[in-house]
Scaffold this motif. Structure first.
Motif, PDB file in Angstrom:
ATOM      1  N   ALA A 198      62.623 -46.712 -82.884  1.00 34.36           N
ATOM      2  CA  ALA A 198      63.548 -46.461 -81.772  1.00 34.36           C
ATOM      3  C   ALA A 198      64.891 -45.981 -82.286  1.00 34.36           C
ATOM      4  CB  ALA A 198      63.720 -47.726 -80.940  1.00 34.36           C
ATOM      5  N   LEU A 199      65.392 -46.584 -83.365  1.00 37.48           N
ATOM      6  CA  LEU A 199      66.679 -46.184 -83.921  1.00 37.48           C
ATOM      7  C   LEU A 199      66.601 -44.794 -84.538  1.00 37.48           C
ATOM      8  CD1 LEU A 199      69.503 -47.448 -84.170  1.00 37.48           C
ATOM      9  CD2 LEU A 199      68.902 -48.185 -86.477  1.00 37.48           C
ATOM     10  N   LEU A 200      65.422 -44.396 -84.975  1.00 43.12           N
ATOM     11  CA  LEU A 200      65.238 -43.042 -85.500  1.00 43.12           C
ATOM     12  C   LEU A 200      65.195 -42.008 -84.374  1.00 43.12           C
ATOM     13  CD1 LEU A 200      62.489 -43.623 -88.224  1.00 43.12           C
ATOM     14  CD2 LEU A 200      64.694 -42.537 -88.645  1.00 43.12           C
ATOM     15  N   ILE A 201      64.445 -42.309 -83.322  1.00 46.29           N
ATOM     16  CA  ILE A 201      64.122 -41.305 -82.321  1.00 46.29           C
ATOM     17  C   ILE A 201      65.160 -41.200 -81.212  1.00 46.29           C
ATOM     18  CG2 ILE A 201      62.421 -40.665 -80.562  1.00 46.29           C
ATOM     19  CD1 ILE A 201      60.328 -42.059 -82.390  1.00 46.29           C
ATOM     20  N   ILE A 202      65.627 -42.342 -80.695  1.00 45.55           N
ATOM     21  CA  ILE A 202      66.472 -42.306 -79.499  1.00 45.55           C
ATOM     22  C   ILE A 202      67.800 -41.584 -79.726  1.00 45.55           C
ATOM     23  CG2 ILE A 202      67.672 -43.709 -77.776  1.00 45.55           C
ATOM     24  CD1 ILE A 202      65.450 -45.756 -78.003  1.00 45.55           C
ATOM     25  N   PRO A 203      68.561 -41.867 -80.803  1.00 47.34           N
ATOM     26  CA  PRO A 203      69.808 -41.105 -80.992  1.00 47.34           C
ATOM     27  C   PRO A 203      69.566 -39.601 -81.131  1.00 47.34           C
ATOM     28  CG  PRO A 203      69.853 -43.092 -82.327  1.00 47.34           C
ATOM     29  CD  PRO A 203      68.460 -42.965 -81.791  1.00 47.34           C
ATOM     30  N   ALA A 204      68.503 -39.228 -81.836  1.00 52.81           N
ATOM     31  CA  ALA A 204      68.193 -37.798 -81.976  1.00 52.81           C
ATOM     32  C   ALA A 204      67.812 -37.188 -80.634  1.00 52.81           C
ATOM     33  CB  ALA A 204      67.062 -37.610 -82.988  1.00 52.81           C
ATOM     34  N   ALA A 205      66.994 -37.901 -79.863  1.00 49.44           N
ATOM     35  CA  ALA A 205      66.610 -37.407 -78.542  1.00 49.44           C
ATOM     36  C   ALA A 205      67.806 -37.357 -77.597  1.00 49.44           C
ATOM     37  CB  ALA A 205      65.510 -38.295 -77.959  1.00 49.44           C
ATOM     38  N   ALA A 206      68.736 -38.288 -77.753  1.00 51.93           N
ATOM     39  CA  ALA A 206      69.944 -38.284 -76.918  1.00 51.93           C
ATOM     40  C   ALA A 206      70.854 -37.113 -77.262  1.00 51.93           C
ATOM     41  CB  ALA A 206      70.693 -39.603 -77.091  1.00 51.93           C
ATOM     42  N   ALA A 207      70.863 -36.722 -78.528  1.00 52.01           N
ATOM     43  CA  ALA A 207      71.741 -35.628 -78.957  1.00 52.01           C
ATOM     44  C   ALA A 207      71.205 -34.258 -78.566  1.00 52.01           C
ATOM     45  CB  ALA A 207      71.935 -35.689 -80.469  1.00 52.01           C
ATOM     46  N   ARG A 208      69.911 -34.160 -78.383  1.00 53.45           N
ATOM     47  CA  ARG A 208      69.279 -32.864 -78.157  1.00 53.45           C
ATOM     48  C   ARG A 208      69.818 -32.109 -76.945  1.00 53.45           C
ATOM     49  NH1 ARG A 208      62.790 -32.213 -79.013  1.00 53.45           N
ATOM     50  NH2 ARG A 208      62.793 -30.024 -79.630  1.00 53.45           N
ATOM     51  N   PRO A 209      69.967 -32.743 -75.761  1.00 56.51           N
ATOM     52  CA  PRO A 209      70.405 -31.969 -74.579  1.00 56.51           C
ATOM     53  C   PRO A 209      71.837 -31.464 -74.659  1.00 56.51           C
ATOM     54  CG  PRO A 209      69.386 -34.064 -73.944  1.00 56.51           C
ATOM     55  CD  PRO A 209      69.669 -34.134 -75.402  1.00 56.51           C
ATOM     56  N   ILE A 210      72.667 -32.024 -75.528  1.00 54.91           N
ATOM     57  CA  ILE A 210      74.077 -31.634 -75.567  1.00 54.91           C
ATOM     58  C   ILE A 210      74.437 -30.934 -76.881  1.00 54.91           C
ATOM     59  CG2 ILE A 210      74.827 -33.423 -73.957  1.00 54.91           C
ATOM     60  CD1 ILE A 210      75.657 -35.138 -76.324  1.00 54.91           C
ATOM     61  N   SER A 211      73.420 -30.461 -77.606  1.00 53.85           N
ATOM     62  CA  SER A 211      73.662 -29.803 -78.890  1.00 53.85           C
ATOM     63  C   SER A 211      73.219 -28.350 -78.828  1.00 53.85           C
ATOM     64  CB  SER A 211      72.916 -30.536 -80.011  1.00 53.85           C
ATOM     65  OG  SER A 211      73.303 -31.891 -80.075  1.00 53.85           O
ATOM     66  N   THR A 212      73.941 -27.505 -79.525  1.00 53.42           N
ATOM     67  CA  THR A 212      73.648 -26.073 -79.506  1.00 53.42           C
ATOM     68  C   THR A 212      73.116 -25.557 -80.838  1.00 53.42           C
ATOM     69  OG1 THR A 212      75.970 -25.632 -80.070  1.00 53.42           O
ATOM     70  CG2 THR A 212      75.378 -25.617 -77.721  1.00 53.42           C
ATOM     71  N   SER A 213      72.977 -26.433 -81.830  1.00 57.88           N
ATOM     72  CA  SER A 213      72.447 -26.035 -83.128  1.00 57.88           C
ATOM     73  C   SER A 213      71.849 -27.254 -83.805  1.00 57.88           C
ATOM     74  CB  SER A 213      73.551 -25.431 -84.005  1.00 57.88           C
ATOM     75  OG  SER A 213      74.488 -26.430 -84.389  1.00 57.88           O
ATOM     76  N   PRO A 214      70.947 -27.057 -84.767  1.00 60.38           N
ATOM     77  CA  PRO A 214      70.368 -28.206 -85.480  1.00 60.38           C
ATOM     78  C   PRO A 214      71.429 -29.068 -86.173  1.00 60.38           C
ATOM     79  CG  PRO A 214      69.079 -26.229 -85.895  1.00 60.38           C
ATOM     80  CD  PRO A 214      70.314 -25.788 -85.168  1.00 60.38           C
ATOM     81  N   GLU A 215      72.419 -28.410 -86.788  1.00 59.25           N
ATOM     82  CA  GLU A 215      73.467 -29.161 -87.477  1.00 59.25           C
ATOM     83  C   GLU A 215      74.279 -30.007 -86.502  1.00 59.25           C
ATOM     84  OE1 GLU A 215      72.053 -25.868 -89.856  1.00 59.25           O
ATOM     85  OE2 GLU A 215      72.880 -25.929 -87.827  1.00 59.25           O
ATOM     86  N   ARG A 216      74.589 -29.423 -85.345  1.00 58.76           N
ATOM     87  CA  ARG A 216      75.354 -30.178 -84.351  1.00 58.76           C
ATOM     88  C   ARG A 216      74.520 -31.326 -83.789  1.00 58.76           C
ATOM     89  NH1 ARG A 216      79.029 -26.951 -80.184  1.00 58.76           N
ATOM     90  NH2 ARG A 216      79.972 -26.531 -82.229  1.00 58.76           N
TER      91      ARG A 216
END
Length: 265
Positions: free
Chosen positions: A194-212
């Motif tokens: 959960a700690l691996l997936i949820i923050p990454a999944a949360a960042a996805r909709p508001i990010s415009t690049s892989p680095e961001r």
């Protein structure tokens, strides 16, 4: 300062979040959510073996997590559907680990601490292990970022660029094993994925690049760790699950923001 258990807990949570965030992005991009479960669940078997052999719990968990990661990496692409293979390995590892723990005699074992974490009991040695492992993983991912990203997004382009996708996948699996081993004390094996997936999944909709996305996931992970610890102290709730609950709230908020932007566009 390091005698304050709250401060040590925050440092431990931040350390794990720093390593888990960019690694979690690759797990999300590769659609390998079960991979974290399989590797994390195997760590319970490592705990049992380390207690039986009177060696470091971190060493035992890391060894078995490495073995599981290498096994899954070797079996992938050999006629097995990845999600099915990882699902089988995840439950098999947990079952064998729990059975192995039941055979340990004369050792007092707080199984709940390993399943759900005990971040408030983190000591100085634990902090050194957590930050040593977290910084090692973060440095390796930063150094190998281009190759890992290219192999994840387009294996054919990776081959043309001189990268080996199998090698990059192996690097990711080994990094995952390290994160699992250092995160056991923080959130436990059942919540590491959960700690691996949820923050990454949360960042996805508001990010415009892989680095961001990786940077945003790190911020969300750190915020979840700090917010979850405060929630645990204020409301006397379990620390590990509280961290995951805060991360889930952030996931909901960022997805609502992403949806609103889509509608506005």
């Amino acid at each position: 300062m390091f005698d304050d258990f709250q401060f040590r807990a925050i440092l431990a949570g931040v350390g794990v979040a720093i390593a888990a965030a960019p690694l979690g992005c690759f797990v999300v991009w590769r659609r390998m959510a079960y991979f974290g479960d399989a590797t994390a669940n195997a760590a319970i078997l490592g705990v049992a073996l380390s207690l039986a052999l009177s060696v470091s719990v971190f060493a035992g968990a890391l060894t078995i997590a490495f073995f599981m990661a290498l096994t899954v990496n070797a079996l992938s692409g050999r006629g097995f559907a990845m999600d099915t293979l990882l699902g089988v390995m995840a439950h098999l590892a947990l079952a064998f680990g729990l059975v192995a723990v039941s055979f340990i005699q004369g050792v007092r074992l707080d199984l709940m601490a390993y399943l759900f974490g005990d971040i408030l009991a983190v000591g100085r040695v634990d902090l050194a292990v957590i930050w040593g492992g977290a910084l090692s993983v973060f440095a390796l991912l930063a150094w190998w970022w281009t190759a890992l990203l290219t192999a994840t997004l387009n294996p054919d382009l990776a081959h043309a660029s001189g990268f080996n996708p199998k090698r990059e996948q192996l690097i990711l699996t080994l990094c995952l094993a390290v994160v699992v081993a250092v995160a056991i004390k923080v959130v436990g094996v059942l919540l590491i994925a959960a700690l691996l997936i949820i923050p990454a999944a949360a960042a996805r909709p508001i990010s415009t690049s892989p680095e961001r996305m990786a940077a945003t996931a790190g911020v969300i992970g750190v915020g979840s760790a700090i917010g979850g610890l405060h929630m645990s102290l204020w409301y006397d709730t379990p620390a590990g699950p509280s961290i995951v609950c805060v991360a889930t709230v952030m996931f909901i908020v960022t997805n609502l923001i992403g949806t609103a932007r889509g509608i506005g566009a």
